[in-house]
Each structure stands twice: as C-alpha cells, then as structure tokens.
Design an enzyme around this catalytic site. Structure first.
Site, short mmCIF file in Angstrom:
data_model
loop_
_atom_site.label_atom_id
_atom_site.label_comp_id
_atom_site.label_asym_id
_atom_site.label_seq_id
_atom_site.Cartn_x
_atom_site.Cartn_y
_atom_site.Cartn_z
N ASP A 1 39.00 45.74 39.88
CA ASP A 1 39.53 45.41 38.56
C ASP A 1 39.13 46.51 37.58
O ASP A 1 38.14 46.38 36.86
CB ASP A 1 38.94 44.08 38.04
CG ASP A 1 39.38 42.88 38.86
OD1 ASP A 1 40.53 42.46 38.70
OD2 ASP A 1 38.56 42.36 39.62
N ARG B 1 34.93 48.41 35.96
CA ARG B 1 33.99 48.23 37.07
C ARG B 1 33.20 49.50 37.41
O ARG B 1 32.03 49.42 37.74
CB ARG B 1 34.72 47.75 38.32
CG ARG B 1 35.55 46.49 38.15
CD ARG B 1 34.73 45.29 37.75
NE ARG B 1 35.50 44.06 37.88
CZ ARG B 1 35.28 42.97 37.18
NH1 ARG B 1 34.31 42.94 36.28
NH2 ARG B 1 36.02 41.89 37.35
N HIS C 1 48.27 37.76 34.28
CA HIS C 1 48.12 36.69 35.26
C HIS C 1 49.36 35.80 35.15
O HIS C 1 49.51 35.09 34.17
CB HIS C 1 46.88 35.86 34.97
CG HIS C 1 45.63 36.68 34.82
ND1 HIS C 1 45.31 37.36 33.67
CD2 HIS C 1 44.62 36.93 35.70
CE1 HIS C 1 44.14 37.98 33.82
NE2 HIS C 1 43.70 37.73 35.03
N HIS D 1 38.09 30.47 34.66
CA HIS D 1 36.86 30.58 35.44
C HIS D 1 36.05 29.29 35.34
O HIS D 1 35.24 28.97 36.20
CB HIS D 1 35.99 31.75 34.93
CG HIS D 1 36.59 33.10 35.18
ND1 HIS D 1 37.53 33.66 34.35
CD2 HIS D 1 36.36 34.01 36.17
CE1 HIS D 1 37.86 34.86 34.81
NE2 HIS D 1 37.17 35.09 35.92
N ASP E 1 44.76 34.91 41.87
CA ASP E 1 43.52 35.22 41.19
C ASP E 1 42.39 34.70 42.09
O ASP E 1 42.65 34.01 43.09
CB ASP E 1 43.48 34.56 39.80
CG ASP E 1 42.56 35.29 38.82
OD1 ASP E 1 41.72 36.08 39.28
OD2 ASP E 1 42.68 35.05 37.61
#
Length: 682
Positions: free
Chosen positions: A213, A221, A312, A324, A408
C-alpha cells in the site's frame, strides 16, 4: 494481522514435482501472446518464453534472434530491435534448438507532417494461448493458490525483514499467487530489494504478485523511499500533471525494489467530513476531480509496469465508520452512486485499471440481502466485498469491468467479527472476487475453498475464471518467472539509485509547495519578523517536525508541547512573542470537537493572546471548524517532511500559496465555513 502457523503438511495441498515440469515443449516470442499489449517505440525489446509440458512458462535467454530485413531493423542477441529509419517490412525470427517463432514488423518512414509509424503484427495460433493451456494443466490446488494473497508481517512475534525457510515453504506448499508487504517488512532499500527478490524466487511456476500500500501521504509503507504527499494534497493542486508524476515516481521506486502491484490509488469521494478512515487519502469531494486526478495517477503508475488498484469499490467516502472497526453503510440509490461514488471507478476502468479493491461496506439500495452476524446473532446487511450483486452484477455486468477484483483485508473487523474466516472467503469468491487479501488462517482458508469446490458449492469454472484474470494480469505486466534470475547485486545497485532519488524528491517538493492552502488571513501572513523577535510554537502531535522547519528560518523560536490548555507558567512564555503558531492534528470527529483538550488549547491562545495566531491543520483541513476565529490558517494535508517545509516556506512568504480547497468545510451548525475551491494567496 494474519496469524500463520508453522509449516504443517496438508492433506489437500501437495507439491508438483513431476518430471515433465522441466520438459520444454515450445518457445515463443512473448509479444505474440494475444494478451500482451505492444509498445512500439524507436527501440522494441522482444522477449522469449519457454513453454513447458505442464503448461507453465518462463522467460529464457538461451535463444537466437535475427532480422529477415536488416535494412529495416536489426535485432541484437538480447532481442532488442533497433529501426534504421528506412521503410519496409521485416520478420524478427527466434530460434531455440528445434523450436522457432517469428513476429512481423512494418515500418513507415516519417514524412512531412507525419511521424514514423511502427506496426507490430502478432502471429496467431493455439500455441500462443498460453494462459488457457496453463489453466487446463494446473491442479485445483494450484488454481486456488493463485487466489490467495496473505501477509507475513510477523513471524513468532518478530517483524519479517528477511525470507524465512518456514515462509518459503508456505509459498510453495500453497502455490501462493501473491503476498502483501507492510512497513514492518520494508526497512532499507537493500533489505527490501533482497526480501522481495527472495519472495519471487520462492514461487515455483508462476510469478508472485508482490503488493504494497504505497498510496503516498499518510499511507506510505516504504521507510527508505520518497514520501510523496497524499491524494488530498494533489487534489489541492488541481494538477493532472503532478498526479501523473506522483504515480510515476511511486511506480519507479516500487518497480526498482521488485514490487509489481500497488494497492493504490484511493478513488473514494470524500464528501463526508466525519469520515475517519479515508479523509486526506481521497483527492477530494468532487467526483470529477477524483476521477481526473485518479486516472492521471493510474496512468503514471502503470506506465512503470506496476499494476494499480482502484479502491475501495463501490466507495468508502461517505461513511462515518471505519471498516477496520465496524461495518459502515452507504444508503444511497443507484442513480446517486453512479453520479458520485461510482463515477471515478468507472473512469478508472475505462482508463485500463489493472485491479479494483472492494470495500467492506453495506449498500442496501444495491443489495438488501440480510445475513446473521456470527458476532452477536443480529441481522446485518451483506457487505459489498461478499455481494454478488455488487461485484458481479454491478461491477462486471453493468460497469463492464473485466480485470482483477481483490478484496480489502479480510482480517478487518467489518468482516472478521461478523463472518467466520472460511465463510468470508467462500462468500467473497462466490460474489466474484479473484484475490482474497489477508485471509485469517492460511491453511484453514485454503482447505475450506478446496472443500467448497469438492462439494460443488463453488464450481471449478468459477475458480478458473479468476485464475485466468490473475494470470492475464501477470502476463500483461511481465510477472513471469525467469530461467536465469536477475543479478541481485545489480538490482540493489539500481534500487539505490532510484528509490528516494533527487528527481522524485523534486516531485515531492513541488506537490507539497503547490498544495498548501491558505484558508484564512487577517493580516497575519506572510510573516515579517526580525531576528530578535520571538515565535512561540504550540502543539503536540508532529509538533517537532513543524518546529524543525520553522527554526530553519527563524532560530529564535520556542516550542511549547501541550495536549491541553496552557498553565499560567506556559502562558507567561507567550506574552513576549511576536507571533504564535499552533499546529493541530486530528483524524476523527472527537479530535476536532471544540470540547477536545487540543481545541480548548487553541481557543485559549486565541482569546488570551494580543498578537496574531496562525493555525496549521497538519492532517485534516477541517481543524479550523473548532477554532474559526484564528487570525490565519493553512492546510497542509499530511505529516511528511516536505509538507512541513512547504507550510513554513509559505508562512515566511517564500512559497506563494496556490492550493484550492478540495473539500467543503462546514461550521458544525449546518452552514458552510469554507466552500469547495476556496483559496487565498498573497
């Protein structure tokens, strides 16, 4: 986080060590494969593939090349075609022992008012249908394995920064199609290049999708790469060119490290100020802006050979729940979704996006299916990730999308709490997904999928449809094993020259400078101050970065680190200040509430100070909602170094603010504080 048990022999997954695996049955020119898009430039790099008896294929160097008409083009021993500039036709011939192939090239000379034209004509025939052939000869275990993309963030509680024998065994045992890496795994350029290289070498037949990502901004990252500003910063620039440059720069760094898939860009339309998970990861609240900058980013990224992923789907922008943590809902009907949430995804599909990531969000007007939650037995709507109506009927059939769908992360609470690990994966595959990302329990999930196929709950044809899309993406992007692995030392040397290069740093600085948005200015900016006069800087999160940037301009700066209203002693420190600067950092609604300690601090300073107070919204531009009476306010959209430097250059008048607000800022009382597109300058 995926918890992976140590290697255990599985009854259902076996290695394929048949002798015919190593028998070559053909050699073909890679560019003759129907799925490969041809690049016709002044030089054309042809590649050769060995096709093996068991259907898999690898790049090979042990071949001979020649041109049938050297007056038109020549070809060197590595397959690089160079055009002489003379018009005509030639065949580039390939031979490897008894096997031969060729490809035709027409070259039309440049004439007045017309550029030279290069036309590459593929050969046709069954021998080039290598994807279909491979699928026919793959075992069901190999096919299912292609659909799995776990993470190995940690092993026995430690960050995985080098290949471990246990992980290598799992890659082979489950015939994994891909792996995702995280910030814990990618520490230095040298270490990352070796780890990614070792993952690729662990794959037996088909190259791995190695994903990360690397969005830019708050989701970055790489620890040694360029910290590109995020999407909302790009939205503030309104520049397609900069968006393309950012995508291209990110792609060049990932490609140099060996990554071939980026789970970016975010194409969510952030039209809800209360969104806790998207926010500055979005280009903004306007669907056209998101689509325009998103497709530019995608084009820049995919030009480097790295697959882009639009996320998304169908849109996470208008939610106030983080998937999440829970299961968000988007209540709108099809017409509204087509005009807003789905619009950027449709444009990305038309632009040739390689992959689309699903959202763990319910869309009851699209799919009103109810299921019983395993968390508490309550009735809930089916999230998009697990919905046939969303993934197959809407995305594939109505929107015409034919490439890879990836979920995801399946360890997120929106899925993990309401569905069992195996049930979630089976539902996702039946819904139409191709790659299941970060399933919970690799062995359990892999065997669960095989049992679903064995029982007829999932058809072999359904699995093969996904495998065809995955292998097509791999073939198109050249994600193919090579008989002669790359020289690791050369790869590291190249990566060191590309990752964090000055060219990429220049893009980073340019975006940061053009993104800074001046929302309010009651004569406080630009700041004019003598060396003797004092600046007091107040804040908490990331305040050290702001202090460092300010002190580079004005050493006579005092930092007060505070999480709430100042004490009497601290108030004394601000009395002789020429200017006060406050940096605020929020990511959710409670954080920006005027009742939060941070915002009480800002309003205390505004009310008790007799000198100008300048506010910096470090992450969210919405921070000014909590302190609208401040004298000056700048939005910088992220907490990376270049953004702090750009903000401070703007404060001191060296960078003229040109950013335009990519979102509307409400006042919290039903009115608008600042309109979309609002901007001030000097």
């Amino acid at each position: 986080m995926l918890l992976v048990i140590p290697f255990v022999a599985s009854e259902m997954f076996t290695h394929v060590h048949a002798e015919e695996t190593n028998k070559v049955k053909d050699v073909i020119i890679y560019q003759n494969i129907p799925e490969v898009n041809l690049q016709t430039e002044a030089e054309l790099q042809l590649k050769a593939l060995h096709i093996y008896e068991d259907g898999h294929f690898k790049f090979t160097d042990g071949v001979k090349w020649n041109s049938s008409n050297k007056k038109v083009a020549t070809v060197d021993e590595e397959g690089k075609v160079t055009f002489t500039g003379k018009g005509g036709k030639t065949f580039i011939n390939l031979s490897a022992g008894q096997y031969k192939d060729r490809i035709a090239i027409h070259y039309k000379q440049a004439k007045k008012g017309r550029n030279a034209e290069i036309k590459v004509i593929k050969q046709k025939g069954k021998r080039y249908q290598i994807i279909d052939t491979a699928i026919k000869k793959m075992t069901i275990e190999e096919k299912v394995g292609q659909m799995l993309m776990p993470d190995f963030r940690k092993w026995n509680g430690k960050d995985v920064t080098e290949m471990l024998p246990e992980i290598e065994s799992l890659v082979k045992q489950y015939h994994l199609g891909g792996v995702i890496l995280f910030r814990e795994n990618v520490v230095t350029t040298e270490q990352t290049t070796k780890l990614v290289f070792d993952y690729q070498q662990a794959a037996e037949k088909f190259g791995l999708l190695l994903a990360i990502d690397q969005e830019g901004g708050i989701v970055t990252r790489l620890q040694s790469g360029t910290d590109m500003p995020g999407n909302m910063a790009l939205g503030a620039t309104r520049s397609k060119e900069l968006a393309r440059n950012v995508g291209n720069g990110i792609g060049e760094e990932l490609s140099a490290l060996g990554f071939n898939m980026n789970l970016a860009p975010v194409l969510d339309v952030n039209n809800n100020p209360d969104n806790p998970v998207i926010g500055v990861r979005s280009f903004g609240e306007n669907p056209e802006l998101v689509a325009e900058l998103g497709t530019a980013y995608i084009n820049g990224l995919q030009e480097t050979g790295v697959a882009a992923t639009a996320k998304h789907f169908p849109g996470h922008g208008d939610t106030a729940v983080d998937s999440h943590l829970g299961l968000p809902e988007v209540p709108y009907d099809k017409e509204r979704l087509m005009n807003v949430e789905l619009y950027p995804f449709q444009k990305a599909m038309e632009a040739g996006i390689d992959a689309v990531m699903t959202a763990h969000i319910t869309f009851p007007k699209i799919d009103d299916t109810k299921v019983i939650s395993k968390k508490d037995g309550s009735e809930i709507s089916l999230p998009a990730t697990l919905s046939y109506k969303v993934l197959t009927e809407l995305m594939r059939e109505e929107m015409g999308y034919n490439s890879v769908i990836i979920t995801d992360a399946l360890n997120m609470n929106a899925i993990a709490e309401h569905f069992g690990p195996v049930d979630a994966v089976i539902r996702a595959v039946k819904a139409g997904t191709d790659i299941v990302l970060m399933p919970v329990g690799l062995e359990e999930v892999a065997n669960g999928l095989l049992q679903a196929v064995d029982s007829g709950d999932i058809s072999v044809a359904r699995i093969e449809a996904s495998v065809k899309r995955i292998l097509t993406l791999k073939v198109q992007r050249g994600i193919i094993q090579s008989e002669t692995p790359d020289d690791l030392e050369k790869k590291i040397e190249n990566a060191l020259s590309v990752v964090g290069s000055e060219a990429h740093k220049n893009i980073e600085r340019e975006v940061a400078n053009q993104s800074i948005t001046l929302l309010k200015n009651n004569g406080a900016l630009p700041l004019t101050i003598t060396d003797e006069e004092k600046i007091v800087l107040i804040g908490n999160t990331f305040i050290e970065s702001l202090t460092k940037a300010i002190k580079a301009y004005h050493p006579n700066t005092v930092e007060i680190k505070a999480t709430g209203p100042l004490s009497e002693e601290q108030l004394e420190l601000i009395k002789d200040a020429k200017t006060i600067i406050v940096g605020t950092y929020t990511f959710n609604v409670p954080g920006r509430s005027p009742d939060s300690d941070q915002m009480k601090l800002v309003n205390q300073i505004i009310s008790q100070s007799e000198v100008p107070v300048i506010g910096v919204g470090i992450r969210n531009p919405y921070d000014i909602m909590a302190y609208p009476h401040i004298d000056g306010y700048l939005a910088q959209y992220g907490f990376r170094e270049a953004s702090f430097e750009a903000t401070v250059a703007t404060i001191f008048g060296e960078n003229i603010p040109s950013g335009k607000l990519p979102v509307t800022i409400p006042d919290g009382l039903g009115n608008i504080l600042y309109e979309y597109g609002h901007s001030l300058t000097y």
